[in-house]
Design an enzyme around this catalytic site. Structure first.
Site, mmCIF file in Angstrom:
data_model
loop_
_atom_site.group_PDB
_atom_site.id
_atom_site.type_symbol
_atom_site.label_atom_id
_atom_site.label_comp_id
_atom_site.label_asym_id
_atom_site.label_seq_id
_atom_site.Cartn_x
_atom_site.Cartn_y
_atom_site.Cartn_z
ATOM 1 N N ASP A 101 0.832 -1.193 0.000
ATOM 2 C CA ASP A 101 0.000 0.000 0.000
ATOM 3 C C ASP A 101 0.873 1.251 0.000
ATOM 4 O OD1 ASP A 101 0.718 -0.892 2.731
ATOM 5 O OD2 ASP A 101 -0.259 0.980 3.323
ATOM 6 N N ASN A 122 6.930 1.199 6.656
ATOM 7 C CA ASN A 122 7.699 0.398 7.609
ATOM 8 C C ASN A 122 8.062 -0.983 7.074
ATOM 9 O OD1 ASN A 122 7.718 2.394 9.577
ATOM 10 N ND2 ASN A 122 5.803 1.696 10.500
#
Length: 209
Positions: A101, A122
């Site tokens: 995403d 992350n």
């Protein structure tokens, strides 16, 4: 742009970054995993060998041998499973594709590229640290920015709304097609396919350079 330098005997490794568990199913952060599952449709996922923390499925990506992988660790610990899978399948990082995403990409847009930094993602950052390189392919799935002052970390952990779901399904299908295009013709053709799909879907306004 380079296609890949992995040897013919080594499969491509296509990793859908995600958080594991039913509570995260259908969330924005897990849309990359949805795309990878769609690309490997018709195959069965199983636990990776040697207790590697991932589910895997071997399939053909545009006629090229590939392994679809869904880490069983949380997003910010994705690097460990990815490194272990690269070693097990003897795949060079240039044969790695991360699918994930992207909140900086408008909802409904796809972008395929090579290299660059993590962009604050992350899961991507964890993989890049673990392999010691940014030299990987990435398919970004645009989920848009959070509304108002909502925390981006909270936003990506929310499920898509019912109104969004039909468009998400179109994005997932288009993303799977981009991955197969990479297997067929390489990175530049996949990049073009992502741009064409974004324009065709017409879900959000904005450019897809």
């Amino acid at each position: 742009m380079r296609r890949r330098s992995t040897s013919a005997a080594s499969p491509l490794l296509v990793v859908g970054l995600r958080n594991p568990g039913d509570q995260y199913r259908g969330t924005r952060h897990n849309v990359g995993a949805e795309v990878v599952v769609a690309a490997a449709v018709g195959t069965e996922f199983r636990r990776a060998p040697r207790k590697i923390m991932a589910d895997v499925s071997e399939f053909s990506l545009g006629g090229v041998p590939a392994v679809a992988a869904l880490p069983l660790t949380f997003m910010n610990e994705s690097g460990g499973p990815v490194v272990a899978l690269l070693k097990w399948y003897k795949t060079d990082p240039t044969g790695l594709i991360l699918v994930h995403d992207d909140i900086d990409l408008p909802f409904g847009r796809l972008r395929f590229h090579h290299g660059r930094g993590s962009g604050g993602h992350n899961g991507v950052a964890s993989v890049m640290r673990a392999i010691g390189s940014r030299d990987v392919w990435r398919l970004k799935i645009g989920v848009g920015r959070p509304p108002g002052r909502q925390d981006p970390a909270d936003f990506v952990l929310r499920r898509f709304t019912e109104r969004e779901r039909d468009d998400v399904d179109l994005m997932v299908s288009a993303g799977a097609a981009v991955l197969h295009r990479f297997g067929e013709a390489g990175g530049e053709e996949a990049r073009q396919a992502a741009g064409d799909a974004s324009a065709r879907l017409g879900i959000a306004k904005g450019d897809n350079p």
